[in-house]
Design a protein around this motif. Sequence first.
Motif, PDB file in Angstrom:
ATOM      1  N   LEU E 113      -0.874   6.074  17.537  1.00 44.37           N
ATOM      2  CA  LEU E 113      -1.570   5.901  16.253  1.00 44.37           C
ATOM      3  C   LEU E 113      -1.564   7.176  15.423  1.00 44.37           C
ATOM      4  N   ILE E 114      -1.942   8.303  16.036  1.00 46.84           N
ATOM      5  CA  ILE E 114      -2.187   9.513  15.247  1.00 46.84           C
ATOM      6  C   ILE E 114      -0.927  10.345  15.070  1.00 46.84           C
ATOM      7  N   TRP E 115      -0.084  10.393  16.077  1.00 47.40           N
ATOM      8  CA  TRP E 115       1.134  11.200  15.918  1.00 47.40           C
ATOM      9  C   TRP E 115       2.274  10.417  15.281  1.00 47.40           C
ATOM     10  N   VAL E 116       2.285   9.105  15.438  1.00 50.11           N
ATOM     11  CA  VAL E 116       3.423   8.356  14.883  1.00 50.11           C
ATOM     12  C   VAL E 116       3.036   7.515  13.665  1.00 50.11           C
ATOM     13  N   LEU E 117       2.014   6.684  13.826  1.00 50.91           N
ATOM     14  CA  LEU E 117       1.731   5.740  12.745  1.00 50.91           C
ATOM     15  C   LEU E 117       1.184   6.425  11.488  1.00 50.91           C
ATOM     16  N   TYR E 118       0.180   7.235  11.691  1.00 46.76           N
ATOM     17  CA  TYR E 118      -0.493   7.893  10.565  1.00 46.76           C
ATOM     18  C   TYR E 118       0.497   8.720   9.737  1.00 46.76           C
ATOM     19  N   PRO E 119       1.251   9.657  10.329  1.00 41.77           N
ATOM     20  CA  PRO E 119       2.182  10.427   9.501  1.00 41.77           C
ATOM     21  C   PRO E 119       3.352   9.608   8.971  1.00 41.77           C
ATOM     22  N   THR E 120       3.671   8.486   9.635  1.00 40.86           N
ATOM     23  CA  THR E 120       4.759   7.679   9.083  1.00 40.86           C
ATOM     24  C   THR E 120       4.316   7.052   7.777  1.00 40.86           C
ATOM     25  N   ILE E 121       3.101   6.529   7.776  1.00 38.20           N
ATOM     26  CA  ILE E 121       2.587   5.920   6.535  1.00 38.20           C
ATOM     27  C   ILE E 121       2.423   6.985   5.451  1.00 38.20           C
ATOM     28  N   MET E 122       1.658   8.023   5.774  1.00 41.16           N
ATOM     29  CA  MET E 122       1.386   9.041   4.761  1.00 41.16           C
ATOM     30  C   MET E 122       2.669   9.744   4.343  1.00 41.16           C
ATOM     31  N   GLY E 123       3.477  10.128   5.334  1.00 42.57           N
ATOM     32  CA  GLY E 123       4.654  10.947   5.063  1.00 42.57           C
ATOM     33  C   GLY E 123       5.710  10.220   4.250  1.00 42.57           C
ATOM     34  N   SER E 124       5.879   8.939   4.513  1.00 41.24           N
ATOM     35  CA  SER E 124       6.938   8.245   3.788  1.00 41.24           C
ATOM     36  C   SER E 124       6.601   8.184   2.289  1.00 41.24           C
ATOM     37  N   ILE E 125       5.351   8.000   1.986  1.00 43.04           N
ATOM     38  CA  ILE E 125       4.998   7.939   0.561  1.00 43.04           C
ATOM     39  C   ILE E 125       4.917   9.340  -0.038  1.00 43.04           C
ATOM     40  N   ALA E 126       4.165  10.208   0.660  1.00 42.17           N
ATOM     41  CA  ALA E 126       4.001  11.560   0.128  1.00 42.17           C
ATOM     42  C   ALA E 126       5.360  12.223  -0.045  1.00 42.17           C
ATOM     43  N   GLY E 127       6.269  12.001   0.913  1.00 38.92           N
ATOM     44  CA  GLY E 127       7.599  12.594   0.830  1.00 38.92           C
ATOM     45  C   GLY E 127       8.375  12.078  -0.384  1.00 38.92           C
TER      46      GLY E 127
END
Lengths: 260, 260, 260, 266, 266, 266
Positions: E113-127
């Motif tokens: 949840l915290i290492w994969v899901l959370y940064p995937t959601i945030m990172g894909s948009i923020a990136g």
Amino acid sequence: MELSIVQSILLIVLAGLVPVDKYGMTFGLRWPVITSVFAGLIVGDMPTALYIGGTLQLMSLGIASVGGSSVPEYGVGVVVAVAIAATSGGGVEAGLAIGIPVAMLMVQFDVIAKLSCGALVQHAQKLANEKNFSGMYRTLLCGPVLSFLTAAIPMAIAVFVGGDMVNAVLNALPAWFTGGLTVASKMLPVVGVALLLTYMPANKFFAAVMLGFVLVAYFSMSMLGVAIVGAIVCLVYWGYCADKNAASANSTVMGELEDE
Amino acid sequence: MELSIVQSILLIVLAGLVPVDKYGMTFGLRWPVITSVFAGLIVGDMPTALYIGGTLQLMSLGIASVGGSSVPEYGVGVVVAVAIAATSGGGVEAGLAIGIPVAMLMVQFDVIAKLSCGALVQHAQKLANEKNFSGMYRTLLCGPVLSFLTAAIPMAIAVFVGGDMVNAVLNALPAWFTGGLTVASKMLPVVGVALLLTYMPANKFFAAVMLGFVLVAYFSMSMLGVAIVGAIVCLVYWGYCADKNAASANSTVMGELEDE
Amino acid sequence: MELSIVQSILLIVLAGLVPVDKYGMTFGLRWPVITSVFAGLIVGDMPTALYIGGTLQLMSLGIASVGGSSVPEYGVGVVVAVAIAATSGGGVEAGLAIGIPVAMLMVQFDVIAKLSCGALVQHAQKLANEKNFSGMYRTLLCGPVLSFLTAAIPMAIAVFVGGDMVNAVLNALPAWFTGGLTVASKMLPVVGVALLLTYMPANKFFAAVMLGFVLVAYFSMSMLGVAIVGAIVCLVYWGYCADKNAASANSTVMGELEDE
Amino acid sequence: MSKETVLTKADIRRCALRWMPMAVNTFSYQYQQAGTVVFALGPALRKIYTNDDEYVEALNNHFNYFNAHPWMANLVLGAALGIEDEGGIAAKEAVQGFKVALMGPMAGIGDSLIWVLYPTIMGSIAGSLALDGNITLTLIWLALNIAFMFVRVWMFQFGYESGTKLISVLGDKVAMLTETLSVLGLIVAGALIPSVVKITTPLTYTAGESVTEIQSILDQIFPFLLPVLATFVCYRLMKSNKVSISVLILIIVAISMVCAAFGILS
Amino acid sequence: MSKETVLTKADIRRCALRWMPMAVNTFSYQYQQAGTVVFALGPALRKIYTNDDEYVEALNNHFNYFNAHPWMANLVLGAALGIEDEGGIAAKEAVQGFKVALMGPMAGIGDSLIWVLYPTIMGSIAGSLALDGNITLTLIWLALNIAFMFVRVWMFQFGYESGTKLISVLGDKVAMLTETLSVLGLIVAGALIPSVVKITTPLTYTAGESVTEIQSILDQIFPFLLPVLATFVCYRLMKSNKVSISVLILIIVAISMVCAAFGILS
Amino acid sequence: MSKETVLTKADIRRCALRWMPMAVNTFSYQYQQAGTVVFALGPALRKIYTNDDEYVEALNNHFNYFNAHPWMANLVLGAALGIEDEGGIAAKEAVQGFKVALMGPMAGIGDSLIWVLYPTIMGSIAGSLALDGNITLTLIWLALNIAFMFVRVWMFQFGYESGTKLISVLGDKVAMLTETLSVLGLIVAGALIPSVVKITTPLTYTAGESVTEIQSILDQIFPFLLPVLATFVCYRLMKSNKVSISVLILIIVAISMVCAAFGILS
Ligand SMILES: OC[C@H]1O[C@H](O)[C@@H](O)[C@@H](O)[C@@H]1O
Ligand SMILES: OC[C@H]1O[C@H](O)[C@@H](O)[C@@H](O)[C@@H]1O
Ligand SMILES: OC[C@H]1O[C@H](O)[C@@H](O)[C@@H](O)[C@@H]1O
């Protein structure tokens, strides 16, 4: 453009903080796009920094250190890339050309830091047993320093000696060394598992070890599933122990009655 | 063609019997092609009826109420469609155009009937506890009446007011109502399961509940498989209890010997 | 070319040794390319023999008798094929045209031999119970003789009467006979399993039988996996028995104390 | 424990004939088929328990949640009646454990064979023929259904006999049987959670081009999280006695409607 | 068994704040996060154990292998501290069993949840937004991380309270709890072998056109044969006390380098 | 329990050399490899049991169903002999339990590695080369087989030594070992039902265009229904002693032929 000495030092500190934060507070430097904001503030070129940060962010989606594994550290790559992009005439391309290999190299540095930490913590435990508690704390505090250095050193080379030097060093590393550290990072978790077994009653409950193994090896169960099955076993065993205690309490009572 | 009053009533009764039979005797009215034979006899147009019955039969293959779920009731759709086809000038197409939506609407009516039955059975239990046993039986007999009405009412509207009216009613139902009942039909089984847990020793044997859950959630086992594994557990537990009884009988005997 | 009488006999012996070796010493005659070397030496045409051996070797990859199943015996096919190829004018093609059907026919002969062995071993057990031990050994030694004959007889026909005769016999066998023996070879293992259950405490530990069944039927586990799970169960049961013994030893001690 | 049995063959048949037409016709979410179970077994229980209080106790026992395939239920109910006739009110828990333990498997077998396989075979052919105006197979199907009614009556009787035998063999181990069956029942109950409570959310989280399904996140946290939570909440509420079951059902319906309106559940 | 607890809310918060920045920063293969565990709990343990020897004993207990997701670890360590505050040195084994039993599940949940899901959601948009020079979501992400820090401190406290409650409820059954938890811990340990020890060989056996992978042969002999063998050998060596852990680690690194050089392991 | 062992190294080697050429050569459906087991171990058992009656008892014990991969069997039979030499006739049940418990796994490993993998690797190359008239690898293969014979003799001896050790360590717990091994044996027996009894029906039910496979219906009712039923029937018949095994086998062959003729089984 030339980086001022203050900018250089700030960049080195920022790079060094990436692994420290990643492994601790999780302010967010493990994620390139966040790091790029700070790198951008330091070099004073936010658009380029954000562009590099966004690029590396998308490149690193899904990569995470799990179970102590060592992975490329794109957060460090960002700082390197932003610095190179700002100083060399090559722009973003030149930055990424050095930043990405440095990010990859962090795998090997990470293994070395973790190996060294073994000695550190061992020493700390020795101090604890000698009741030198403040020494113990000081020793443990070297851990984050090591983390810091894994990124700060390559960054310093990049900033002071130049990107080409970094590349030269990278190419000079022999394959058996980098490849060996990669293999080591996969083999070394065995130490922890074996240790775990030594200080638990693995002989008495060997069936439990086998059960956990079977659940993953044959049924590819997730750790959560293993935990649920484990809980079932524990509840059953708990009930069994309670019964046994009750029964032996019973006999004891009888034994005591006799004595009177 | 106009339907005589007797024909109308017979059709309404036939429609009403579909759910009653489906949920009970299983004479066969839950299967459209069988129902169509009777509808055909009533309106006196067997070929059309059979054609509609065959069409809806093939359309409904594989649909079945399982675990108390509510599904479209094509058996009722057949009766509606045959009636409309016989009376309107539109023939089979016109019949199916109303019959199929009515069949779908039965999902919602079925949920409502099952909700009402809850009150019915609760009342019956109250009467039982008041030792009013004949009242209890009478109350329970309202169950099939409810089943009957779920189909007879829409049929009566179709026959007496006309197919267009049915369609108008259908379209007037708000989405949150029909959709809500669909969701409810999926959520409500939770009541039964929770109830089941309350009157069994779920605390003492919580591991058993977890085991059943794991077998389905992680291994997608069928209920039969669960039952086989359950039987294994029971045999083991039975053996354990027998051992325990024997042991405590033993101690008791000894205890009694002492007393003498 | 005509085969000399010595060559003929050697070929028959070689063919007969194929199943004997396959089921015992595993010198290697079960593998066509090895057998072909010997066949080549006998007929004196190594290139042809090797070519036939290589062809049948590749054709038979992955085929093996597992759990007592009967499979085509290409090792015998090689000897037949080499003999035919050497004598008839038809060369390799003519050899394979007879050799392959004979290899297939070995499935049926193998079933018959295994059926007969049942009587043999039963007789041996009878002799053992009569304390006629040398008789017992002699009887058991008939087993390999049977194996030998399953291949030597068709080979002898091929050599002395000719390949066409073999084909004629093959075609004359009724389908219910060959097909029936194939079905029998799949059904007969049930005898062994049922027997196994009769002389073990299957009633007392019926849960164990079910567990093994579930592991294979529902989880398609390999025998090795079953064995690991079985080991887990055994360790748990062993612990339980040890506890029980200790507890009853306890009570016994107390009981004895009382007696004094 | 075991006593003279009082039911005659006719009594059993009467139970079967009361069960069959009513079966799922009193189906509700909290009792499921329990209403019909009471309706069907009532007269037979009356004969077993001449004492009013025991009779009421037995009825209340049968008012507990029961659900199986209505044809296969004949076996289970027959056997339960046998256990009850042989064991009396003392076997109450055994009767309940037995019913719960067997209802799940019977539902599984019956639903797949009788509700799906049988009508798929008959219906696909009968339907095709009907399109050509041919009624033969439809009539055969009807006849088969009627024939099965006799089989179902026999199943009830067969169940009864097995039940009485079981109890007379067990003797004074009925308490152990009860506990063991309740273990089986609880395993079945645990298995029912993921298999009959079908709560899922269709919510998605759209960001740029990437669409994340909330359900798949929930599945990562814990498989069947929503059904497990719902079961837990309902169980707690029921245990606490703070809310009646009828109110609970109304709450669930209300929640369903609201969640359906806003697209939160599907 | 249970005694007055000595830790205050401020003590717990202090532990959390010592844990969070250090977490994986002392990670080594033999101790994993144990160094930081000691660092974080040290002062609190000092308050629990005024006696020096008990204190050292407790520290040594926490120097044992521990590894979980660094955010989720707050719950586990909080609870462990609670158990220790309530049970004292007598609960030592319970504390250890508890930590080992829960670390695996917590790692699994946190990592996914915290290492994969959370940064995937945030990172894909923020990136994506960052590529267009838009910094908004990046700043929101930063703010979220900071908000989570408060949640993590709260998790530590929540864990502590649950831990004390657990022990005061159990009373004198702590020994039983210890043994039971060690069973769970050993199941987790067995599961760790195939999931974290990732030793495979890339060797192949080429003959003509056919290429045989040695790894697939090993898989046929026994699934995860190499990890199992490696675990067994390490376990034996450690038990025999013939080789120190540091030496063992050096040997493994050396073997890795040799095997990597010759392409034996990958 | 444990006594002086009487067998010498030469005795063990002799057993191995009697076992190897005969192994599956006395294979029958009811005894499987038991005939050869008796043949191989006979002389050694004679040395262990000077008393005729015990000898016969031991032989009868080994006449029980046994089947493993003929190479791997060396380990099992060696160990069984060790147990017997150490434990004497009192260990009879332990010997039997041990053989049954290990035969399944040994068959699995041996069949996949030695019967499938080894000849696939060797055969694919040797065969290709032979087509070009090249005999080299064929001869190497032959040499390998011969080399393995020595390994197999050694395996038998290694098994023997492990077996004696096992028993001398256990002391008076042999009865417990027997019971525990019989549990393992029964698990293996249960697993054998679906894996070695391969009864399926090719019958189909064609109606219009739709074809229903009877086998898939059976699978829905109960997985591996036919093998389970066949095992049950055979087991009952054998237990009842109403039909001899030879007759049973003849019946099965007859049924097979009839069913094959009418296409009922395949
Ligand atoms: O897997 C649990 C944990 O292991 C190590 O401590 C690190 O890799 C963490 O990132 C990870 O969360
Ligand atoms: O699933 C068992 C059973 O549940 C309910 O009673 C109904 O849906 C039946 O049609 C079904 O057979
Ligand atoms: O499956 C074990 C074993 O069974 C029988 O004895 C034969 O088919 C052997 O070839 C096989 O290895």
